[in-house]
Design a protein around this motif. Structure first.
Motif, PDB file in Angstrom:
ATOM      1  N   MET A   1       0.850  -1.176   0.000  1.00  9.80           N
ATOM      2  CA  MET A   1       0.000   0.000   0.000  1.00  9.80           C
ATOM      3  C   MET A   1       0.897   1.240   0.000  1.00  9.80           C
ATOM      4  SD  MET A   1      -3.066   0.925   2.629  1.00  9.80           S
ATOM      5  CE  MET A   1      -3.802  -0.681   2.334  1.00  9.80           C
ATOM      6  N   LEU A   2       0.557   2.248  -0.856  1.00  7.49           N
ATOM      7  CA  LEU A   2       1.382   3.435  -1.005  1.00  7.49           C
ATOM      8  C   LEU A   2       0.496   4.668  -0.893  1.00  7.49           C
ATOM      9  CD1 LEU A   2       4.231   4.570  -1.696  1.00  7.49           C
ATOM     10  CD2 LEU A   2       3.514   4.538  -4.108  1.00  7.49           C
ATOM     11  N   VAL A   3       0.928   5.643  -0.070  1.00 11.21           N
ATOM     12  CA  VAL A   3       0.248   6.925   0.069  1.00 11.21           C
ATOM     13  C   VAL A   3       1.091   7.963  -0.658  1.00 11.21           C
ATOM     14  CG1 VAL A   3      -0.656   8.648   1.662  1.00 11.21           C
ATOM     15  CG2 VAL A   3      -0.707   6.230   2.295  1.00 11.21           C
ATOM     16  N   VAL A   4       0.490   8.652  -1.644  1.00  4.75           N
ATOM     17  CA  VAL A   4       1.205   9.631  -2.464  1.00  4.75           C
ATOM     18  C   VAL A   4       0.585  11.000  -2.250  1.00  4.75           C
ATOM     19  CG1 VAL A   4       1.866  10.298  -4.800  1.00  4.75           C
ATOM     20  CG2 VAL A   4       1.729   7.877  -4.198  1.00  4.75           C
ATOM     21  N   GLY A   5       1.408  11.979  -1.863  1.00  2.00           N
ATOM     22  CA  GLY A   5       0.934  13.344  -1.711  1.00  2.00           C
ATOM     23  C   GLY A   5       0.869  13.787  -0.262  1.00  2.00           C
ATOM     24  N   ALA A   6       0.261  14.954  -0.072  1.00  2.78           N
ATOM     25  CA  ALA A   6       0.249  15.586   1.249  1.00  2.78           C
ATOM     26  C   ALA A   6      -0.987  15.180   2.030  1.00  2.78           C
ATOM     27  CB  ALA A   6       0.313  17.102   1.101  1.00  2.78           C
ATOM     28  N   GLU A   8      -3.292  13.549   5.134  1.00  3.59           N
ATOM     29  CA  GLU A   8      -3.230  13.701   6.587  1.00  3.59           C
ATOM     30  C   GLU A   8      -2.291  12.667   7.200  1.00  3.59           C
ATOM     31  OE1 GLU A   8      -7.220  15.293   5.297  1.00  3.59           O
ATOM     32  OE2 GLU A   8      -5.777  13.759   4.721  1.00  3.59           O
ATOM     33  N   PRO A   9      -1.431  13.067   8.143  1.00  2.63           N
ATOM     34  CA  PRO A   9      -0.468  12.118   8.733  1.00  2.63           C
ATOM     35  C   PRO A   9      -1.134  10.971   9.479  1.00  2.63           C
ATOM     36  CG  PRO A   9      -0.482  14.204   9.932  1.00  2.63           C
ATOM     37  CD  PRO A   9      -1.272  14.443   8.689  1.00  2.63           C
ATOM     38  N   GLU A  10      -2.354  11.195   9.985  1.00  5.39           N
ATOM     39  CA  GLU A  10      -2.999  10.115  10.743  1.00  5.39           C
ATOM     40  C   GLU A  10      -3.451   8.974   9.841  1.00  5.39           C
ATOM     41  OE1 GLU A  10      -6.102  13.496  10.431  1.00  5.39           O
ATOM     42  OE2 GLU A  10      -3.929  13.274  10.719  1.00  5.39           O
ATOM     43  N   ILE A  11      -3.480   9.192   8.549  1.00  6.30           N
ATOM     44  CA  ILE A  11      -3.900   8.129   7.632  1.00  6.30           C
ATOM     45  C   ILE A  11      -3.010   6.896   7.795  1.00  6.30           C
ATOM     46  CG2 ILE A  11      -3.915   7.459   5.184  1.00  6.30           C
ATOM     47  CD1 ILE A  11      -5.165  10.097   4.532  1.00  6.30           C
ATOM     48  N   GLN A  12      -1.701   7.126   7.873  1.00 12.59           N
ATOM     49  CA  GLN A  12      -0.787   5.986   7.989  1.00 12.59           C
ATOM     50  C   GLN A  12      -0.978   5.241   9.304  1.00 12.59           C
ATOM     51  OE1 GLN A  12       3.328   6.497   6.572  1.00 12.59           O
ATOM     52  NE2 GLN A  12       2.762   8.593   5.965  1.00 12.59           N
ATOM     53  N   SER A  13      -1.191   5.969  10.383  1.00 16.89           N
ATOM     54  CA  SER A  13      -1.392   5.284  11.663  1.00 16.89           C
ATOM     55  C   SER A  13      -2.707   4.520  11.662  1.00 16.89           C
ATOM     56  CB  SER A  13      -1.361   6.304  12.808  1.00 16.89           C
ATOM     57  OG  SER A  13      -2.395   7.263  12.664  1.00 16.89           O
ATOM     58  N   TRP A  14      -3.731   5.059  11.021  1.00 19.88           N
ATOM     59  CA  TRP A  14      -5.002   4.342  10.910  1.00 19.88           C
ATOM     60  C   TRP A  14      -4.817   3.043  10.125  1.00 19.88           C
ATOM     61  CZ3 TRP A  14      -8.680   8.964   9.289  1.00 19.88           C
ATOM     62  CH2 TRP A  14      -8.880   9.787  10.400  1.00 19.88           C
ATOM     63  N   GLY A  19      -3.970  -3.223  10.314  1.00 22.13           N
ATOM     64  CA  GLY A  19      -3.238  -4.397   9.853  1.00 22.13           C
ATOM     65  C   GLY A  19      -2.509  -4.229   8.535  1.00 22.13           C
ATOM     66  N   HIS A  20      -2.436  -3.008   8.012  1.00 20.61           N
ATOM     67  CA  HIS A  20      -1.748  -2.780   6.744  1.00 20.61           C
ATOM     68  C   HIS A  20      -0.341  -2.237   7.010  1.00 20.61           C
ATOM     69  CE1 HIS A  20      -5.571  -3.484   4.840  1.00 20.61           C
ATOM     70  NE2 HIS A  20      -6.134  -2.510   5.553  1.00 20.61           N
ATOM     71  N   LEU A  21       0.493  -2.238   5.975  1.00 20.69           N
ATOM     72  CA  LEU A  21       1.864  -1.734   6.073  1.00 20.69           C
ATOM     73  C   LEU A  21       2.071  -0.666   5.001  1.00 20.69           C
ATOM     74  CD1 LEU A  21       3.833  -5.067   6.661  1.00 20.69           C
ATOM     75  CD2 LEU A  21       3.198  -3.349   8.351  1.00 20.69           C
ATOM     76  N   PRO A  22       1.566   0.536   5.233  1.00 19.37           N
ATOM     77  CA  PRO A  22       1.656   1.566   4.198  1.00 19.37           C
ATOM     78  C   PRO A  22       3.056   2.172   4.096  1.00 19.37           C
ATOM     79  CG  PRO A  22       0.659   2.476   6.162  1.00 19.37           C
ATOM     80  CD  PRO A  22       0.857   1.013   6.438  1.00 19.37           C
ATOM     81  N   ARG A  23       3.393   2.601   2.887  1.00 21.04           N
ATOM     82  CA  ARG A  23       4.557   3.443   2.653  1.00 21.04           C
ATOM     83  C   ARG A  23       4.056   4.786   2.135  1.00 21.04           C
ATOM     84  NH1 ARG A  23       7.640   0.994  -1.707  1.00 21.04           N
ATOM     85  NH2 ARG A  23       5.701  -0.064  -2.267  1.00 21.04           N
ATOM     86  N   ALA A  24       4.861   5.834   2.218  1.00 21.63           N
ATOM     87  CA  ALA A  24       4.389   7.157   1.825  1.00 21.63           C
ATOM     88  C   ALA A  24       5.490   7.938   1.121  1.00 21.63           C
ATOM     89  CB  ALA A  24       3.893   7.938   3.046  1.00 21.63           C
ATOM     90  N   THR A 101     -13.921   9.926   8.073  1.00 25.05           N
ATOM     91  CA  THR A 101     -13.601   9.283   9.336  1.00 25.05           C
ATOM     92  C   THR A 101     -12.633   8.126   9.111  1.00 25.05           C
ATOM     93  OG1 THR A 101     -15.414   7.685   9.200  1.00 25.05           O
ATOM     94  CG2 THR A 101     -15.907   9.848  10.184  1.00 25.05           C
ATOM     95  N   ARG A 102     -12.080   7.653  10.210  1.00 25.89           N
ATOM     96  CA  ARG A 102     -11.193   6.487  10.141  1.00 25.89           C
ATOM     97  C   ARG A 102     -11.944   5.283   9.562  1.00 25.89           C
ATOM     98  NH1 ARG A 102     -10.320   2.032  13.312  1.00 25.89           N
ATOM     99  NH2 ARG A 102      -8.182   1.218  13.400  1.00 25.89           N
ATOM    100  N   ALA A 103     -13.198   5.071   9.996  1.00 18.51           N
ATOM    101  CA  ALA A 103     -13.966   3.925   9.512  1.00 18.51           C
ATOM    102  C   ALA A 103     -14.202   4.014   8.012  1.00 18.51           C
ATOM    103  CB  ALA A 103     -15.308   3.848  10.251  1.00 18.51           C
ATOM    104  N   GLU A 104     -14.483   5.246   7.515  1.00 15.68           N
ATOM    105  CA  GLU A 104     -14.688   5.406   6.070  1.00 15.68           C
ATOM    106  C   GLU A 104     -13.426   5.080   5.293  1.00 15.68           C
ATOM    107  OE1 GLU A 104     -18.078   8.919   5.814  1.00 15.68           O
ATOM    108  OE2 GLU A 104     -15.980   9.470   6.199  1.00 15.68           O
ATOM    109  N   LEU A 105     -12.288   5.548   5.768  1.00 13.32           N
ATOM    110  CA  LEU A 105     -11.022   5.278   5.078  1.00 13.32           C
ATOM    111  C   LEU A 105     -10.727   3.777   5.048  1.00 13.32           C
ATOM    112  CD1 LEU A 105      -8.322   6.262   3.829  1.00 13.32           C
ATOM    113  CD2 LEU A 105      -7.393   6.234   6.161  1.00 13.32           C
ATOM    114  N   ILE A 106     -10.877   3.118   6.193  1.00 21.74           N
ATOM    115  CA  ILE A 106     -10.572   1.681   6.250  1.00 21.74           C
ATOM    116  C   ILE A 106     -11.523   0.900   5.350  1.00 21.74           C
ATOM    117  CG2 ILE A 106     -10.437  -0.328   7.757  1.00 21.74           C
ATOM    118  CD1 ILE A 106      -8.189   1.779   8.071  1.00 21.74           C
TER     119      ILE A 106
END
Length: 466
Positions: A1-6, A8-14, A19-24, A101-106
């Motif tokens: 999973m890859l996060v590209v761009g600016a 929110e920082p909490e996205i990665q912690s969510w 259970g995911h391992l995101p990179r950014a 929300t966190r639930a929507e993102l997940i």
């Protein structure tokens, strides 16, 4: 999973908590290198820190072939749908409006991962279907035999393009059949039972009026509400039938043998590719999730360390169970297609399987060169099956594996000092092994007199085995 761009920082912690391992990466210009370093199944896109908006970032990523089958989720700002339209038009697969929300993102990421897996599976299925030397079809017999699916190969066989058949009552498989064969074909199919395969040979009339012979292999499939489908595969066998009718038996045998070798080689190659894909999916999917869960358990253990309850032993056991499950998945992946075979070659792979055998195994005459992938895979599974039989049935105390390369062939030999009595009869593992070796035009022999041990010997031609 890859996060590209600016984003929110909490996205990665969510994501990590789920259970995911995101990179950014902050800039889309760095995304290519991240995709090159490790393929991903899902990319979360936001505006670029260099000034590019989300649609521009989506466009750049969609044009990058390294994105592969990954699902692209764009984060946007609600603006009467205009931003959503622009990111979808730029190549995004889905969008998520701020605020979220966190639930929507997940929920969106899980849906995206499922969609990416389905997209990858569809691509694999299409690749396999495109390489089958025949027309694969599904016909709705409950609805005037209309074709719901047919592959492009039908145009080569019949002269009619596939779109002429789909959802049409005027152009079906039955309308192709020669009038002299139609009643017999309909009768044979009507008397077959659902889920029982049948095989028919009959004539068809092509668009240009030419009469051709086809082999039709299929079966009826029953559905709810009394619906009934016919799933099948049609192969052009005109040349074979012509040779038979002309009594050119030797030529017929040569043609059929060549067709068999080619088709079996394609089957083995497709199966090996599927095994490698399953291995990759297990490694990148389930195994990574389990690793993440193990980390979560360890965090939970520290969190509850101050609470003198029974929760800590429970979490310790859960962590151990998850580690065992991860080890089992790695073992499964190695059995489907061993990574060591792809990365280091036949000698290393044979050494690994020999080391795992419960009977002491000596590997002699190791190879230094790489061979065609199909030859290496067949040789590896020959050794693996033979050593499995040694461990299960031979009551042996020692086994020897040899790999000898001649000018045009690889000779694989597995010898043990057990009780003998092995055979390649139907139902045995060696029987399936003989088919696999035969698909490469090789030979498999078993010498296993009672009380005198067993020698399994495979000769695999190297030229044309790739």
């Amino acid at each position: 999973m890859l996060v590209v761009g600016a984003a929110e920082p909490e996205i990665q912690s969510w994501l990590r908590a789920a259970g995911h391992l995101p990179r950014a990466v902050r800039r889309v210009s760095a995304a290519g290198a991240a995709l090159e370093a490790e393929p991903v199944d899902l990319v979360i896109v936001d505006r670029d820190s260099s000034g590019k908006d989300a649609p521009e970032v989506c466009r750049v990523l969609r044009d990058d072939p390294r994105l592969g089958d990954a699902w692209m989720l764009a984060i946007t700002v609600a603006a009467k749908g205009r931003m959503a339209d622009s990111v979808l038009n730029a190549g995004a697969d889905d969008y998520l409006h701020r605020p979220f929300t966190r639930a929507e993102l997940i929920a969106r990421t899980r849906a995206g991962l499922r969609a990416a897996q389905e997209r990858s599976n569809d691509r694999l299925l299409r690749t396999l279907m495109e390489n089958v030397p025949g027309a694969i079809y599904r016909s709705a017999w409950h609805d005037n035999h209309q074709l719901e699916m047919i592959t492009d190969e039908i145009e080569r066989i019949s002269g009619y393009p596939p779109h002429n058949f789909l959802s049409s009552t005027k152009r079906t498989i039955l309308t192709l059949i020669h009038p002299g064969d139609l009643d017999a074909v309909v009768d044979a199919i009507s008397h077959s039972q659902p889920d029982e395969p049948f095989e028919l040979e009959y004539r068809i009339v092509r668009a240009d009026g030419e009469v051709r012979w086809v082999l039709d292999r299929g079966q009826l499939v029953a559905g709810p509400g009394g619906r009934l489908w016919l799933d099948g595969a049609m192969f052009d066998i005109t040349e074979r039938k012509g040779a038979e009718e002309a009594a050119l038996r030797s030529e017929v045998e040569a043609a059929r043998s060549a067709e068999l070798r080619a088709s079996r080689a394609r089957i083995i190659e497709a199966a090996d590719k599927a095994r490698r894909k399953i291995e990759r999916d297990l490694h990148d999917g389930a195994q990574q999730r389990m690793v993440s869960l193990v980390l979560d358990v360890q965090v939970a253990k520290r969190r509850f360390a101050k609470d003198p309850t029974d929760i800590v032993p429970f979490f310790e056991k859960l962590g151990k169970d998850l580690q065992d499950a991860s080890a089992e998945l790695r073992e499964l992946a190695r059995g489907i297609h061993p990574a060591v075979l792809t990365e280091r070659g036949l000698t290393a792979a044979v050494g690994a399987v020999a080391a795992r055998c419960v009977v002491p195994v000596e590997v002699v005459d190791a190879l230094d060169e790489r061979l065609p992938p199909a030859v290496e895979a067949t040789a590896y599974f020959t050794v693996a099956e033979a050593l499995t039989n040694v461990a299960k049935y031979a009551e042996a105390t020692h086994a020897v594996v040899s790999l000898n390369r001649s000018a045009d062939a690889l000779v694989v030999e597995v010898r043990d000092d057990g009780i003998g009595g092995a055979s390649t009869g139907a139902g045995s593992g060696l029987s399936g092994l003989a088919d696999r070796v035969g698909a490469l035009d090789g030979t498999l022999s078993v010498d296993s007199p009672a009380g005198a041990g067993t020698v399994v010997r495979a000769v695999l031609p190297v030229n044309g085995g790739g």
